[in-house]
Design a protein around this motif. Structure first.
Motif, short mmCIF file in Angstrom:
data_model
loop_
_atom_site.label_atom_id
_atom_site.label_comp_id
_atom_site.label_asym_id
_atom_site.label_seq_id
_atom_site.Cartn_x
_atom_site.Cartn_y
_atom_site.Cartn_z
N SER A 183 3.97 5.04 -3.19
CA SER A 183 3.61 3.78 -2.55
C SER A 183 4.84 2.91 -2.39
O SER A 183 5.91 3.18 -2.96
CB SER A 183 2.58 3.05 -3.41
N GLY A 208 0.81 -1.20 0.00
CA GLY A 208 0.00 0.00 0.00
C GLY A 208 0.84 1.24 0.00
O GLY A 208 2.06 1.20 -0.02
N ALA A 209 0.18 2.39 0.04
CA ALA A 209 0.87 3.67 0.07
C ALA A 209 1.50 3.87 1.43
O ALA A 209 1.02 3.37 2.44
CB ALA A 209 -0.12 4.79 -0.24
N CYS A 210 2.58 4.64 1.41
CA CYS A 210 3.21 4.99 2.67
C CYS A 210 2.36 6.07 3.33
O CYS A 210 2.21 7.16 2.81
CB CYS A 210 4.62 5.51 2.43
#
Length: 218
Positions: free
Chosen positions: A58, A3-5
């Motif tokens: 991400s 997932g995205a940071c």
């Protein structure tokens, strides 16, 4: 699934990439190379941004960037991003060149003993005829001083050196760098200095013509 940071949790790879590039002295040149770049928060956290969207990258994007930057040579884990190194070197050379003496229209007019308008006309006519080197740096127009004598006239010993390079369409920055830094074609001699030696001048002229021919073919 990667997932995205998020704003509070940042992928460790973001730290690793930033530290690696900073250790190589390349982090400041990411944007100029068209690559994602980052800024550190007050606490030192690197926030990587996708240049296309402006959004935080991400994990998948960070991994792709890491693979691309390290994908040089036979040992990727020790690879150096060559394209980025070239951008950094270009920036360093340009900084070195802009730190050397250059004329403005005003200082050249003073050396030539004429009006600023007359000096401006002389400079641009000379550039059109491939006799005067002009270099643009952002909003500035630089007139490198090495190409003139004390009276503000084009050096006679460069009359067969500078024009072939400019006529071939060589990038003015590269012309400036080649003429004022050690050149491999001359065994490490500096072309504009060697041109002032009557014994070396023909060699410099020949090297300039060879370089011009190579540029014209590219």
């Amino acid at each position: 699934m990667s997932g995205a940071c998020g704003n509070d949790v940042v992928d460790p790879l973001a730290f690793e990439l930033a530290a690696w590039l900073e250790g190589l002295g390349l982090s400041a040149h990411l944007a100029d190379a068209g690559l994602p770049s980052y800024q550190r928060d007050a606490d030192g956290t690197p926030r990587w941004r996708d240049p296309a969207t402006g959004r935080q990258m991400s994990t998948d994007q960070l991994r792709a960037l890491d693979a691309m930057l390290r994908g040089q040579g036979d040992e990727p884990e020790h690879g150096v991003p060559l394209g980025l190194v070239q951008v950094a070197r270009q920036a360093r050379v340009r900084a070195e060149l802009t730190a050397t003496p250059s004329h403005s229209y005003e200082t050249l007019a003073q050396a030539r003993g004429e009006s600023v308008n007359a000096a401006r006309f002389f400079v641009h006519k000379g550039a059109d005829n491939h006799q005067v080197l002009l270099v643009r740096a952002d909003e500035l127009l630089l007139i490198p001083a090495f190409q003139f004598d004390d009276a503000g006239s084009p050096r006679a010993d460069l009359a067969e050196v500078l024009p072939p390079l400019l006529a071939a369409g060589m990038d003015p920055w590269l012309v400036w760098g080649w003429l004022t830094q050690p050149a491999a074609l001359l065994g490490g001699a500096i072309p504009e200095q060697a041109a002032a030696d009557p014994a070396e001048a023909p060699i410099v002229q020949h090297a300039a013509r060879r370089l011009a021919q190579t540029v014209a073919r590219d």
